[in-house]
Design an enzyme around this catalytic site. Structure first.
Site, short mmCIF file in Angstrom:
data_model
loop_
_atom_site.label_atom_id
_atom_site.label_comp_id
_atom_site.label_asym_id
_atom_site.label_seq_id
_atom_site.Cartn_x
_atom_site.Cartn_y
_atom_site.Cartn_z
N TRP A 148 25.55 -76.68 24.31
CA TRP A 148 26.57 -75.64 24.37
C TRP A 148 27.93 -76.17 23.91
O TRP A 148 28.97 -75.75 24.39
CB TRP A 148 26.66 -75.03 25.78
N LYS A 177 23.57 -68.86 21.80
CA LYS A 177 24.61 -67.83 21.77
C LYS A 177 25.50 -68.07 20.58
O LYS A 177 25.54 -69.18 20.05
CB LYS A 177 25.48 -67.91 23.03
N ASP A 213 14.98 -40.73 17.91
CA ASP A 213 15.53 -40.08 19.10
C ASP A 213 16.94 -39.55 18.83
O ASP A 213 17.70 -40.14 18.05
CB ASP A 213 15.59 -41.10 20.24
N GLU A 259 13.52 -35.85 16.58
CA GLU A 259 13.77 -35.13 17.82
C GLU A 259 15.04 -34.32 17.63
O GLU A 259 16.14 -34.82 17.77
CB GLU A 259 13.94 -36.10 19.00
#
Ligand code: NAG
Ligand code: NAG
Ligand code: NAG
Ligand code: NAG
Length: 701
Positions: free
Chosen positions: A108, A144, A359, A414
Site C-alpha cells: 500500500w 486500490k 432496466d 423495461e
C-alpha cells in the site's frame, strides 16, 4: 436498409469482423418507422434528429476509436490487464492531479507504482513481472487506486473496471477490489442454443434460490434450480442482481461495480459454469442490466470517482435520481459511452451472456424519469422536449452494436411509457430493442384481483389489455414479475389465497372455496396471458407454483432477516401439497407452447368475448382457446365459432386432476364442427365448459 456488415458469423466467439460501420445508405434518414405508422409523420423531424445524432456518434467512434469493435473492448485497455511482460493498469480520472496503484503487493505504498496521465485524463502504470517471470500482483490480492485532488485531498477508490470485488462484513460493509487472475481459466463445454423465437423467460435471483434462509450460491443454483427451470419448458433465464451491488437489499438495482459479478454467490468461474450448464440444457441466459443509474456509494462505487460530482455522471441535480437516491450517467460523454458499451460487450465475451434486459428504460429516456408523468398514448409525449435525447441515442448505440456484432443477441426494454419504435431496428429510426415488457398486463390482473368482484370482471377490457400492443413490435407478456413479489406488494397466488394458504394447501385437507377458486384462477390467468398477451412470456421464480408470502431482503428494517429472502422449492416437491398442481400446469403450458409455438405466431383472432357468460374464445397458432371465467356458471354444449372445419381434440384442460382440477371434462372427447356461421366464424363446435376452466383444442382436419 443497408447494413454494412450483414454477413458476419453468428457466434459467441470473437466476431469475425474488426469493424462495424454506421448504416451507410445515404438516403436513409432513419425515419423508416414513419412508413409503418403514419401517425408518426408529424414527429419525423424529431426521429430524424435523434438518428442524425446516432450517426454522429458512429462517425466519432469510427474516426477516433478505430471503430466499434475497439471502442467496446474497453475492458482490454482499461482496468488491470495481464500482458506478456506484466500488468498494465489504466483508469480515467480527469480531475485528479496524481494517482498511484496501491495494494497488498506493494504494501500500500503510494510511491511504489505511480501513474502517468495522458491528454484525455487516462492514468496509466505498468507493473513488470517479478524476476522469476511470475506476475507481480498475486491472484486475489487487494488493490486500490489512490488519487490526490487539486485541493490536496487524498482519495482512495476501487478501480472502476474491477472484475472482482468482495465484502468482508466482519471488517466493514465497504467492498475491497481484488486482482483476479486465476491459474486455470474456465473451460467451456457447451455451445449456446440457437436464439429462441418463442421466448419463455424464467426470471431468477441467485441469492434467494433455495429454501434456506441464506445467500444461495451460483453452484447451488446450477445444480438444483437449473434442472427445475429446464423441466418446466422455459427456454431462457433472466438473471437479476449479477453486477455487484454493495447493498443486497437493493435487489441488484444499485450497482457499485459494473464489471464484477456479485461475489456473494461465488466466483466468476462459478457463474461461467452456471451459464455453460444452462446452455447445455438449451437455456438462453439474459442479464438484467442496470445502466439507467448507479449506486451513490463513493468508497466502493462510481460516485465522485475522481473527487468531483460528475466524472461518470451529470453534474448537479441532473446527475441525481430523486426517487432512487442514486447517480445518473452522462450518456453524452465519450468515456461514459466507452464504459457502458464495453460493459455490455464484456458480459457477452467473458460470460457468454445471450442477451440483456435493460432496466429502467423509461427513467433513462425522459428528463422527468417517469416520475409524476403519465403517458396517455398521445404521440406528442414521446417526441417533445421531455425526451433525453442523449440517453435514447445511448440505447440506440447499445442495440446497434450488440445486434451488429452478435446476430443471436436478444435485448429487452423495461419501459412503461410505450415509446413508439422502441422495438424496431435502429436503421429504421427505432431504438433497436427486440422486445418490450408488457407492463400494463400485471397491473390489470392485480387491479382486478384487488378491486373487482369476479362477477364484474370486464371481459372486453381484459381482452383489450392483453391484445393492445404495437403492431410489428414484440412484447413479452407476464401476469406478474419480481415487482409483484416484493414486500409491500402481493403475488397473484397471495391475492387469491393468502387467507388460507397456510392451512389448506394440503391435499389431505378439504378443498375450500378460497383454495378452489385460487387454484382455478391462477391457471386461467396464466394461460390467458401466455396465449393472448404477447410474443414472449415471463415468469418470476416460484410464482409458477403459487409461491406463498413475499420477498424481503435482510436489511436494518427487518432485523437483517433472511426469512423472506428465499424461495421454497421444497413446497413443489412435497407430493401432499397442492403447489405441485400449479407447477404441473406451468410445465404443461410451456411444453405445449414448445410444440405449437404460439408466441411466434401472429396475434390471436379473438372470435368471442361474452360479458354475461364471462367466456373468451380465440384462435392462435392453429389452436382454439376457450376460457370460462364465470364464478359459478358451467355451460354444456356451448357454441364456439371456429375458422376450421373438422374434428377437434383437447390438448390442454385446466380441469384435469393433474392440475388440481375437478375432472369434469372427458380428456378423450372429440368435437366435430358444424358448417354454420357463429359469431362471424364459418363453423361451430359445441363444448362443455365448466365454471373457471380453460381448454385448448387442436383441429385435426
Ligand atoms: C510474465 O508472467 C506471465 C504470467 O506468469 C508469463 O506468461 C510471462 O511469460 C512473463 N513474462 C516475462 C517476460 O517473464
Ligand atoms: C411532453 O411529454 C411529456 C411526457 O414525456 C408530457 O408529460 C408533457 O405534457 C409533454 N409536453 C408537451 C408540451 O406536450
Ligand atoms: C352464482 O353467483 C352469483 C353472483 O355471485 C350469485 O348471485 C348466485 O347465487 C350464484 N349461484 C350459485 C348457484 O351459487
Ligand atoms: C425483526 C423485524 O423487524 N422484522 C420485520 C422484517 O420485515 C417484515 C416485512 O417483510 C416485517 O413484517 C417484520 O416485522
Amino acid at each position: 436498409m443497408t447494413v454494412a456488415s450483414k454477413n458476419q458469423k453468428s457466434s459467441f466467439l470473437k466476431p469475425s469482423i474488426q469493424q462495424i460501420s454506421k448504416p451507410t445508405e445515404s438516403s436513409n434518414t432513419g425515419t423508416g418507422i414513419v412508413e409503418l405508422d403514419p401517425w408518426l409523420k408529424p414527429y419525423a423531424p424529431a426521429i430524424a434528429k435523434r438518428y442524425a445524432k446516432f450517426q454522429e456518434w458512429c462517425d466519432k467512434i469510427i474516426q477516433y476509436e478505430s471503430g466499434f469493435d475497439q471502442f467496446t473492448r474497453g475492458y482490454e485497455r482499461m482496468g488491470l490487464n495481464v500482458t506478456p511482460k506484466g500488468v498494465i493498469y489504466r483508469e480515467w480520472a480527469p480531475s485528479v492531479v496524481s494517482a498511484s496503484l496501491i495494494g497488498d503487493f506493494n504494501n500500500w505504498d503510494h510511491q511504489a507504482n505511480p501513474m502517468t496521465k495522458d491528454e484525455f485524463g487516462v492514468w496509466e502504470t505498468f507493473v513488470p513481472n517479478k524476476s522469476d517471470g511470475t506476475v507481480a500482483i498475486p491472484h486475489d490480492s487487494k488493490i486500490k487506486i489512490s488519487m490526490v485532488t487539486p485541493q490536496g485531498e487524498r482519495i482512495d477508490r476501487l478501480p472502476a473496471w474491477s472484475k472482482r470485488v468482495t465484502q468482508d462484513l466482519s471488517v466493514s460493509a465497504t467492498y475491497d477490489a481484488r486482482f483476479w487472475n486465476p491459474k486455470n481459466a474456465y473451460v467451456w463445454k457447451n455451445a449456446a442454443p440457437p436464439k429462441p423465437l418463442n421466448l419463455k423467460v424464467y426470471e431468477a435471483h441467485i441469492g434467494i434460490s433455495s429454501p434456506e434462509p441464506k445467500v444461495t450460491s451460483y453452484n447451488e443454483f446450477t445444480d438444483n434450480v437449473l434442472p427445475h427451470i429446464a423441466s418446466l419448458g422455459y427456454n431462457s433465464i433472466q438473471l437479476m442482481a449479477i453486477m455487484e451491488h454493495a447493498y443486497y437489499a437493493s435487489f441488484g438495482y444499485q450497482v457499485t461495480s459494473f464489471f464484477a459479478i456479485s461475489s456473494r454467490y461465488g466466483t466468476p468461474e462459478d457463474l461461467k459454469r452456471l451459464i455453460d450448464t444452462a446452455h447445455g440444457l438449451g437455456l438462453y441466459i439474459l442479464l438484467d442490466v442496470v445502466h439507467s443509474h448507479a449506486s451513490n456509494n463513493v468508497l466502493d462505487g462510481l460516485n465522485q470517482f475522481d473527487g468531483t460530482d460528475h466524472c461518470y455522471f451529470h453534474e448537479g441535480g441532473k446527475g441525481h435520481h430523486d426517487l432512487w437516491n442514486s447517480r445518473l450517467f452522462n450518456y453524452g460523454h465519450h468515456e461514459v459511452l466507452r464504459f457502458l458499451l464495453s460493459n455490455l460487450r464484456f458480459y457477452v465475451e467473458e460470460f457468454r451472456i445471450d442477451g440483456f434486459r435493460f432496466d429502467g428504460v423509461t427513467s433513462m429516456m425522459y428528463v422527468h424519469h417517469g416520475i409524476g408523468a403519465g403517458f396517455s398514448g398521445g404521440y406528442h409525449e414521446y417526441f417533445n422536449e421531455s425526451v433525453d435525447e442523449e440517453a435514447v441515442v445511448y440505447l440506440m448505440l447499445s442495440n446497434y452494436m450488440l445486434h451488429e456484432l452478435y446476430p443471436e443477441i436478444i435485448t429487452i426494454a423495461e419501459d412503461v411509457s410505450g415509446m413508439p419504435g422502441l422495438c424496431r431496428p435502429v436503421q429504421e429510426g427505432g431504438v433497436g430493442f427486440d422486445y418490450r415488457l408488457g407492463m400494463a398486463v400485471p397491473d390489470m390482473w392485480i387491479k382486478l384481483l384487488k378491486e373487482v368482484r369476479d362477477d364484474d370482471w370486464n371481459i372486453g377490457h381484459i381482452v383489450h389489455t392483453l391484445t393492445n400492443r404495437r403492431h410489428m413490435e414484440k412484447t413479452i407478456t407476464y401476469c406478474e414479475s419480481h415487482d409483484q413479489a416484493l414486500v409491500g406488494d402481493k403475488t397473484i397466488a397471495f391475492w387469491l389465497m393468502d387467507k388460507e394458504m397456510y392451512d389448506y394447501m394440503s391435499i389431505l385437507s378439504p378443498l375450500t372455496p378460497i383454495i378452489d377458486r385460487g387454484i382455478a384462477l391462477h391457471k386461467l390467468i396464466r394461460l390467458l396471458t401466455h396465449g393472448l398477451g404477447g410474443e414472449g412470456y415471463l415468469n418470476f421464480e416460484g410464482n409458477e407454483f403459487g409461491h406463498p408470502e413475499w420477498l424481503d431482503f435482510p436489511r436494518d428494517g427487518n432485523g437483517s432477516s433472511f426469512q423472506y429472502a428465499r424461495r421454497q422449492f421444497n413446497l413443489v416437491k412435497d407430493g401432499l401439497l397442492r403447489f405441485k398442481h400449479l407447477n404441473e400446469f406451468d410445465r404443461a403450458m410451456n411444453t405445449l407452447e414448445g410444440e405449437y409455438r404460439w408466441l411466434e405466431a401472429p396475434q390471436a383472432y379473438v372470435s368471442h368475448k361474452h360479458e354475461e357468460d364471462k367466456v373468451i374464445v380465440f384462435e392462435r397458432a392453429g389452436l382454439l382457446w376457450i376460457f370460462n371465467f364465470h364464478p359459478n356458471k358451467s355451460f354444456s354444449d356451448y357454441k364456439i365459432g371456429t375458422a376450421w372445419a373438422g374434428k377437434y381434440n383437447i390438448i390442454l384442460n385446466s380441469d384435469s386432476p393433474l392440475f388440481g382440477g375437478h375432472d369434469r371434462i372427458n380428456p378423450d372427447q372429440k368435437f366435430f364442427s358444424n358448417p354454420q356461421e357463429w359469431y362471424g366464424r364459418p363453423n361451430y363446435i359445441q363444448v362443455y365448459i365448466p365454471s373457471r376452466t380453460a381448454l385448448v383444442l387442436k383441429y385435426e382436419g
